[in-house]
Design a protein around this motif. Structure first.
Motif, PDB file in Angstrom:
ATOM      1  N   CYS A 338       0.851  -1.194   0.000  1.00  0.00           N
ATOM      2  CA  CYS A 338       0.000   0.000   0.000  1.00  0.00           C
ATOM      3  C   CYS A 338       0.886   1.244   0.000  1.00  0.00           C
ATOM      4  O   CYS A 338       1.645   1.464   0.944  1.00  0.00           O
ATOM      5  N   GLY A 378      -8.816   5.559   6.599  1.00  0.00           N
ATOM      6  CA  GLY A 378     -10.172   5.742   6.075  1.00  0.00           C
ATOM      7  C   GLY A 378     -10.899   6.955   6.631  1.00  0.00           C
ATOM      8  O   GLY A 378     -12.138   6.998   6.628  1.00  0.00           O
ATOM      9  N   TRP A 424      -8.687   6.493  -3.786  1.00  0.00           N
ATOM     10  CA  TRP A 424      -9.420   5.261  -3.451  1.00  0.00           C
ATOM     11  C   TRP A 424      -9.570   5.120  -1.934  1.00  0.00           C
ATOM     12  O   TRP A 424     -10.606   4.698  -1.439  1.00  0.00           O
ATOM     13  N   HIS A 425      -8.546   5.487  -1.187  1.00  0.00           N
ATOM     14  CA  HIS A 425      -8.611   5.445   0.280  1.00  0.00           C
ATOM     15  C   HIS A 425      -9.706   6.370   0.805  1.00  0.00           C
ATOM     16  O   HIS A 425     -10.391   6.037   1.782  1.00  0.00           O
ATOM     17  N   ASN A 428     -13.250   4.875  -0.465  1.00  0.00           N
ATOM     18  CA  ASN A 428     -13.589   3.540   0.050  1.00  0.00           C
ATOM     19  C   ASN A 428     -13.060   3.396   1.471  1.00  0.00           C
ATOM     20  O   ASN A 428     -12.170   2.563   1.749  1.00  0.00           O
ATOM     21  N   LYS A 430     -14.041   2.074   4.270  1.00  0.00           N
ATOM     22  CA  LYS A 430     -14.083   0.792   4.979  1.00  0.00           C
ATOM     23  C   LYS A 430     -13.238  -0.253   4.265  1.00  0.00           C
ATOM     24  O   LYS A 430     -12.510  -1.020   4.900  1.00  0.00           O
ATOM     25  N   GLU A 431     -13.347  -0.252   2.930  1.00  0.00           N
ATOM     26  CA  GLU A 431     -12.628  -1.260   2.149  1.00  0.00           C
ATOM     27  C   GLU A 431     -11.109  -1.096   2.306  1.00  0.00           C
ATOM     28  O   GLU A 431     -10.371  -2.082   2.340  1.00  0.00           O
ATOM     29  N   CYS A 432     -10.635   0.158   2.427  1.00  0.00           N
ATOM     30  CA  CYS A 432      -9.186   0.377   2.508  1.00  0.00           C
ATOM     31  C   CYS A 432      -8.600  -0.161   3.812  1.00  0.00           C
ATOM     32  O   CYS A 432      -7.389  -0.335   3.925  1.00  0.00           O
ATOM     33  N   GLN A 434      -9.538  -3.122   4.918  1.00  0.00           N
ATOM     34  CA  GLN A 434      -9.574  -4.572   4.746  1.00  0.00           C
ATOM     35  C   GLN A 434      -8.581  -5.085   3.709  1.00  0.00           C
ATOM     36  O   GLN A 434      -8.083  -6.195   3.816  1.00  0.00           O
ATOM     37  N   ARG A 435      -8.326  -4.281   2.673  1.00  0.00           N
ATOM     38  CA  ARG A 435      -7.438  -4.752   1.604  1.00  0.00           C
ATOM     39  C   ARG A 435      -6.666  -3.579   1.014  1.00  0.00           C
ATOM     40  O   ARG A 435      -6.985  -2.415   1.261  1.00  0.00           O
ATOM     41  N   TYR A 437      -4.957  -1.533  -2.416  1.00  0.00           N
ATOM     42  CA  TYR A 437      -5.434  -1.108  -3.733  1.00  0.00           C
ATOM     43  C   TYR A 437      -4.969  -2.038  -4.843  1.00  0.00           C
ATOM     44  O   TYR A 437      -5.653  -2.231  -5.836  1.00  0.00           O
TER      45      TYR A 437
END
Length: 452
Positions: A338, A378, A424-425, A428, A430-432, A434-435, A437
């Motif tokens: 990341c 996030g 993207w961070h 997203n 919540k997603e950032c 968990q995983r 980019y």
């Protein structure tokens, strides 16, 4: 297989000790310099060699030596900068730990050229075990007549001292190093006066990196012209690279600067490719302070030509599409890394290591760290990305020493090449958490329009 000058005997058993080092040809440069050359002739060979400072700045070494003031009756000093604190860089540690006598030999020859009778090795505090190795090498050299009074009967005297630092990155800057060596807080000095005129204890001083001083040995042994034939253009001689990150074969490599970046990363002779069968995403080619490059700009320049592993090759394209050789700390990142997280880690480091003397660096590094923490966790806003660009631009070029630039450049380059990952961070949150980019388009070939 490239030519080796510094690590040629690295794997000879017992090379750390004087008897083996001497048997393998050690201290020949001292004999040659002291018995058959004047100090100015030694400096001239270093100039002819084209040797550039290996600590990061890349300034011509012989030219730096020639700036040294020589007032009558005033001592001169050589200070070896072993405060190797740039994240990703560990080449000097390797030299000092495994071949300490090549450094001691280089110090004697260089001190003779400079007319210095005292030399200091300033070593970072975290290298806790290495001063003992250096002290032993100095004692061995002294016991065998290479240090002390009237060396080789030539009338030249030299003492070498080891000084442990307190573990401050800022002391890698030469004037902060000198302040620390004098027993003061390691704050950089305003220049001028430069150390060559007023350095250690207000006397003329040359500060050079460990690898730079070690390179003086093969230069004097083989001649400056021979050294200048190795490499390409102004990138002469060999360069030690500290390779780390997501590669199969991390370690210290000596390259002759004629190979491509692609060969360095993927050939079995060097890094052996990306670990665990992953794909290359990015690389910081010269230690943490130089601009990060995405895979497509790392392997090829913006003109679509192969990027080469030398000073001019790595800087091709300027900061817009290139980077720097720096101190040779080659940090490789794979597709799972990341960029936002790594940029935050670097910002946290520079905030911690800022001496606090200059307002832009003191305030700006802390501000960038907080914003990057928000983005990584996030909690950021899109406006934070432009705010980071604005803050780093106000730090760069506005501080007494280059630490401000070192903190600003990684942030600027990360946003320049990986802005979509930062966005993207934000988009997203919540997603950032968990995983990561991923690879996105960073490894795609660069489209270079053909002229009509």
């Amino acid at each position: 297989m490239g030519r080796k000058l510094l690590l040629e005997k690295a794997h000879v058993e017992g090379i750390r000790y004087y008897d083996v080092y001497r048997r393998e040809g050690g201290y020949r440069s001292v004999e040659k310099a002291l018995k058959s050359m004047t100090p100015d002739e030694v400096t001239e060979e270093v100039k002819k060699s084209g040797l550039r400072g290996r600590g990061g700045a890349g300034f011509p070494t012989g030219m730096k030596w020639s700036f040294l003031a020589k007032p009558e009756g005033v001592p001169r000093y050589l200070v070896v900068n072993a405060d190797e604190s740039e994240p990703g860089t560990f080449k000097d540690r390797y030299l000092m730990e495994f071949i300490p006598h090549i450094l001691i030999e280089g110090i004697i020859t260089s001190s003779y050229a400079l007319g210095a009778n005292s030399a200091y090795i300033y070593i970072r505090g975290e290298y806790a075990w290495i001063p003992d190795i250096l002290e032993q090498a100095i004692a061995e050299a002294k016991n065998n007549g290479w240090l002390g009074k009237n060396i080789l009967g030539t009338g030249y005297n030299l003492e070498v001292y080891v000084q442990r630092g307190g573990g401050a990155y800022i002391c890698g800057e030469e004037t902060a190093l000198i302040e620390s060596l004098e027993g003061k807080r390691g704050n950089p000095r305003i220049k001028p006066p430069f150390p060559a005129v007023k350095g250690l204890w207000d006397c003329p001083t040359v500060v050079n990196n460990v690898e730079t001083i070690a390179a003086v040995v093969p230069i004097i042994n083989n001649g400056g012209d021979d050294y200048a034939k190795i490499g390409v253009g102004r990138s002469t001689g060999t360069k030690l690279m500290s390779a780390c990150g997501n590669i199969n074969k991390p370690g210290v490599y000596e390259i002759d600067m004629t190979i491509s970046v692609e060969e360095f990363i993927f050939s079995d002779e060097y890094c052996g490719g990306i670990a665990n069968g992953k794909r290359l995403k990015a690389c910081i080619p010269g230690g943490s302070s130089v601009p990060i490059l995405p895979a497509n700009l790392l392997l090829k320049t913006a003109k679509g030509e192969q990027r080469m592993m030398h000073y001019e090759g790595l800087s091709d394209g300027g900061f817009a599409t290139g980077s720097m050789m720096g101190s040779g700390g080659f940090i490789v990142l794979d597709e799972d890394q990341c960029i936002v997280k790594h940029t935050y880690t670097l910002a946290r480091f520079y905030r911690h290591e800022s001496c606090g003397q200059c307002s832009p660096c003191r305030e700006g590094t802390g501000w960038m760290e907080k914003i990057l923490w928000r983005l990584e966790n996030g909690q950021g806003k899109l406006s934070d990305i432009d705010l980071l660009v604005d803050i780093q631009s106000k730090i760069e070029g506005n501080t007494i020493c280059p630490l401000g630039d070192a903190a600003a450049w990684p942030v600027a380059a990360a946003i320049r090449h990986f802005r979509d990952e930062f966005e993207w961070h934000v988009n997203n949150p919540k997603e950032c958490l968990q995983r990561n980019y991923g690879l996105a388009h960073y490894a795609d070939p660069i489209h270079v329009p053909t002229p009509a």
